[in-house]
Design a protein around this motif. Structure first.
Motif, PDB file in Angstrom:
ATOM      1  N   GLN A 169       0.723  -1.168  -0.090  1.00 61.40           N
ATOM      2  CA  GLN A 169       0.087  -0.168  -0.067  1.00 61.40           C
ATOM      3  C   GLN A 169       0.840   1.219   0.134  1.00 61.40           C
ATOM      4  N   ASP A 170       2.089   1.247   0.215  1.00 57.14           N
ATOM      5  CA  ASP A 170       3.090   2.500   0.332  1.00 57.14           C
ATOM      6  C   ASP A 170       3.595   2.686  -1.087  1.00 57.14           C
ATOM      7  N   GLY A 171       3.504   2.044  -2.068  1.00 60.08           N
ATOM      8  CA  GLY A 171       3.891   2.277  -3.131  1.00 60.08           C
ATOM      9  C   GLY A 171       4.444   1.154  -4.311  1.00 60.08           C
ATOM     10  N   TYR A 172       4.793   1.474  -5.356  1.00 62.39           N
ATOM     11  CA  TYR A 172       5.203   0.418  -6.389  1.00 62.39           C
ATOM     12  C   TYR A 172       6.770  -0.231  -6.190  1.00 62.39           C
ATOM     13  N   PHE A 173       6.704  -1.355  -6.707  1.00 64.25           N
ATOM     14  CA  PHE A 173       7.982  -2.270  -6.324  1.00 64.25           C
ATOM     15  C   PHE A 173       8.874  -1.866  -7.449  1.00 64.25           C
ATOM     16  N   HIS A 178      14.666  -2.734 -10.957  1.00 67.09           N
ATOM     17  CA  HIS A 178      16.152  -2.816 -11.288  1.00 67.09           C
ATOM     18  C   HIS A 178      16.976  -3.829 -10.687  1.00 67.09           C
ATOM     19  N   MET A 179      16.512  -4.483  -9.482  1.00 68.80           N
ATOM     20  CA  MET A 179      17.105  -5.564  -9.001  1.00 68.80           C
ATOM     21  C   MET A 179      17.247  -6.599  -9.998  1.00 68.80           C
ATOM     22  N   ALA A 180      16.320  -6.869 -10.782  1.00 67.38           N
ATOM     23  CA  ALA A 180      16.374  -8.221 -11.861  1.00 67.38           C
ATOM     24  C   ALA A 180      17.211  -8.015 -12.883  1.00 67.38           C
ATOM     25  N   GLU A 181      17.821  -6.544 -13.039  1.00 65.97           N
ATOM     26  CA  GLU A 181      18.635  -6.323 -13.975  1.00 65.97           C
ATOM     27  C   GLU A 181      20.213  -6.201 -13.525  1.00 65.97           C
ATOM     28  N   GLU A 182      20.167  -6.531 -12.388  1.00 61.22           N
ATOM     29  CA  GLU A 182      21.720  -6.581 -11.771  1.00 61.22           C
ATOM     30  C   GLU A 182      22.333  -8.161 -12.143  1.00 61.22           C
ATOM     31  N   GLU A 183      23.605  -8.118 -11.865  1.00 67.46           N
ATOM     32  CA  GLU A 183      24.178  -9.346 -12.115  1.00 67.46           C
ATOM     33  C   GLU A 183      24.440 -10.075 -10.720  1.00 67.46           C
ATOM     34  N   LEU A 184      23.672 -10.778 -10.394  1.00 62.84           N
ATOM     35  CA  LEU A 184      23.997 -11.312  -8.840  1.00 62.84           C
ATOM     36  C   LEU A 184      23.822 -13.010  -8.863  1.00 62.84           C
ATOM     37  N   PRO A 229       4.805  -7.588 -11.058  1.00 64.39           N
ATOM     38  CA  PRO A 229       5.528  -8.476 -12.017  1.00 64.39           C
ATOM     39  C   PRO A 229       7.102  -7.961 -11.674  1.00 64.39           C
ATOM     40  N   ASN A 230       7.338  -7.086 -10.988  1.00 65.63           N
ATOM     41  CA  ASN A 230       8.887  -6.820 -10.593  1.00 65.63           C
ATOM     42  C   ASN A 230       9.388  -7.611  -9.702  1.00 65.63           C
ATOM     43  N   LEU A 231       8.495  -7.835  -8.698  1.00 63.39           N
ATOM     44  CA  LEU A 231       8.705  -9.084  -7.551  1.00 63.39           C
ATOM     45  C   LEU A 231       8.938 -10.391  -8.466  1.00 63.39           C
ATOM     46  N   GLN A 232       7.921 -10.855  -9.098  1.00 60.92           N
ATOM     47  CA  GLN A 232       8.179 -12.115  -9.938  1.00 60.92           C
ATOM     48  C   GLN A 232       9.206 -12.220 -10.999  1.00 60.92           C
ATOM     49  N   ALA A 233       9.904 -11.128 -11.363  1.00 60.35           N
ATOM     50  CA  ALA A 233      11.152 -10.921 -12.265  1.00 60.35           C
ATOM     51  C   ALA A 233      12.204 -11.305 -11.567  1.00 60.35           C
ATOM     52  N   ASN A 509       8.077   3.054 -12.535  1.00 63.75           N
ATOM     53  CA  ASN A 509       9.165   3.113 -13.476  1.00 63.75           C
ATOM     54  C   ASN A 509      10.326   4.125 -12.718  1.00 63.75           C
ATOM     55  N   ALA A 510      10.134   4.242 -11.659  1.00 60.01           N
ATOM     56  CA  ALA A 510      11.274   5.165 -10.808  1.00 60.01           C
ATOM     57  C   ALA A 510      12.907   4.939 -11.171  1.00 60.01           C
TER      58      ALA A 510
END
Length: 529
Positions: A169-173, A178-184, A229-233, A509-510
């Motif tokens: 409820q506080d905002g979007y993920f 961006h984490m999904a696009e890191e090399e981890l 979708p970002n959490l799923q990614a 998309n911040a």
């Protein structure tokens, strides 16, 4: 939700890795020919059954856990009748799934919300794999995972990110985008994966319904978060290690004590806790030993990655004594210094000390929930401490500091969530003596979305805590850690500061930037770089 929607959605998140989601890439499986009377071998679904995506976790050198949950109607109990459904899985060494190395069938059963936890054995250490599920004529998105290096194997580098506190409820993920696009190599989640609060029509995104109490209500709340979708990614891109904090059950719960014991009986809370534990297991890529037994769930554990880093994952909720001084942020009462007070319980504390004492890793991580460093929130002669954190359990913290000072394990690092703000601190052998030895370092990560409103108060009091090297309570994000044999580097990856009131992350998309970085040399002291 249709399958093609999720395929497009996830493929946009993984463009740097070109993960292919086409159903045509799936190698056919052989399905067992005999089923019990409760098995539906050719199920038909009202909508795409893999609406919650896929995930992996608990990487060992030779095995990893693969997860999914069948939920064509995810926000209304899942939308599947009470029957067992065979789910096929396969794991391959290439992203097109042409080099399959393991495959099989597992049952999605109603008793586990039609979730599946596949422990895939016989894998090679320190390598990437790709995996996919199939049920009936439907296929899941393709996920990617990585096994751990062999214990003791010399490795040169390891990269992971840690995060916590993602209030829907506080905002979007946006941070997860961006984490999904890191090399981890790994993601570590330190708790507050869901929030239990009721729907609030004044928020940018609303929870689904009232505060959960029953198993189905907790399942629906987890499913709501899993539809992001970002959490799923991020789940599909990397293996995860998870632990909980309080909001997965009830704000500031302590063992068998709820936040408001005057508003619910012990039996009512324990029924709620058992439902919350069950739903948590059903939605996380955990190993079978973490399957709950009523009000108990084994969550503290140790994962080792070669000779470079070892993670001691704590559970500071299930075994703790009640918060002292009636909880809150206030001056500490005598109860806060009680030697019998504990965040971990005696058994977990002994387990932690024994493992740390025999560790051969270069970096030894304590992955846990609440701020470890002593911090007075109020400037001047008055004092105020967060007694829900280690500041309310002074003797228990001092036992750990004494152990670090006396036994000197290699490079102890504490990583922490909970407080919705970013911190970097030296851990002193005695916080009442600023000249005492530095025995470790704490990196506290801010929230993914959850709000923080005490920045001014803390900034005013910071001069009284000279061991604090960095504080930022105004931005959301995560911490990226890059480890080599010579140094540990933590990059604070933060989103733009939001308005003082309203959503913390109003823009899905911040952009994200590295707000600051700290490095810690092997057997050294942390410094900003």
């Amino acid at each position: 939700m249709e399958r093609l929607y999720f395929e497009r959605l996830l493929s946009t998140r993984f463009k740097r890795r070109d993960i292919l989601l086409s159903a045509g890439l799936l190698t056919c499986f052989a399905i067992a020919s005999q089923w019990s009377s409760r098995v539906n071998a050719q199920p038909k679904f009202s909508a795409y059954p893999f609406s919650l995506g896929v995930a992996s976790g608990e990487p060992y050198p030779r095995s990893v856990v693969l997860w999914t949950r069948l939920a064509p109607d995810p926000l209304n109990g899942g939308g599947i009748s009470s029957e067992n459904i065979p789910v096929q899985w396969q794991i391959a060494t290439d992203e097109k799934l042409t080099q399959v190395v393991r495959s099989g069938t597992v049952y999605a059963i109603p008793e586990l919300g039609h979730s599946v936890h596949v422990v895939v054995d016989g894998l090679q250490p320190a390598r990437w794999y790709w995996y996919q599920f199939k049920v009936g004529n439907e296929v899941s998105p393709i996920g990617r995972t990585r096994t751990a290096p062999s214990v003791g194997q010399q490795i040169k580098q390891f990269r992971f990110a840690f995060a916590s506190c993602q209030n829907w409820q506080d905002g979007y993920f946006a941070a997860f985008k961006h984490m999904a696009e890191e090399e981890l190599d790994l993601v570590v989640h330190l708790g507050d994966y869901i929030y239990e609060g009721p729907a609030d029509s004044n928020r940018i995104r609303q929870h689904n319904g009232a505060e959960p109490v029953t198993l189905e209500e907790y399942r629906n709340r987890h499913a709501l978060y899993k539809t992001d979708p970002n959490l799923q990614a991020v789940h599909a891109a990397f293996p995860w290690i998870v632990t909980w904090d309080d909001h997965e059950v009830d704000n500031n719960w302590a063992d068998e004590i709820p936040q408001d014991p005057d508003r619910q009986s012990r039996d009512e809370f324990l029924a709620k806790r058992a439902a919350a534990f069950q739903a948590y297991y059903e939605h996380m890529p955990l190993r079978p030993f973490s399957k709950p037994k009523g009000i108990d769930l084994q969550l503290y554990r140790r994962l080792t990655f070669g000779d470079l880093v070892e993670f001691n994952v704590l559970d500071t909720r299930q075994y703790r004594t009640d918060q002292p001084c009636n909880d809150g942020i206030k001056p500490r009462c005598d109860e806060a210094f009680n030697p019998a007070a504990t965040l971990t319980g005696t058994e977990q504390e002994k387990w932690f000390f024994a493992g740390l004492d025999r560790s051969k890793a270069r970096w030894n991580v304590l992955a846990q929930q609440v701020v470890f460093t002593q911090h007075d929130w109020t400037a001047g002669e008055e004092s105020a401490f967060n007694v829900d954190a280690w500041d309310g359990y002074v003797a228990a913290r001092q036992r750990i500091l004494d152990f670090l000072n006396q036994r000197r394990p290699s490079n102890p690092i504490v990583i922490t969530g909970d407080t919705h703000s970013s911190w970097v601190s030296d851990l002193l052998a005695d916080f009442n003596n600023p000249d005492s030895p530095v025995v470790g370092t704490e990196f506290v990560g801010t929230s993914i979305t959850s709000n923080f409103t005490a920045s001014d108060r803390i900034e005013a009091a910071l001069p009284e805590s000279p061991w604090v090297k960095y504080f930022n309570g105004r931005q959301r994000g995560y911490v990226l850690c890059d480890i080599t044999r010579e140094r540990w580097r933590s990059d604070y990856r933060l989103l733009p500061q939001s308005a003082p009131s309203g959503a913390t992350v109003p823009n899905p998309n911040a952009p994200i930037t590295t707000a600051t970085s700290f490095e810690l040399p092997d057997k050294g002291v942390v410094k900003r770089v």
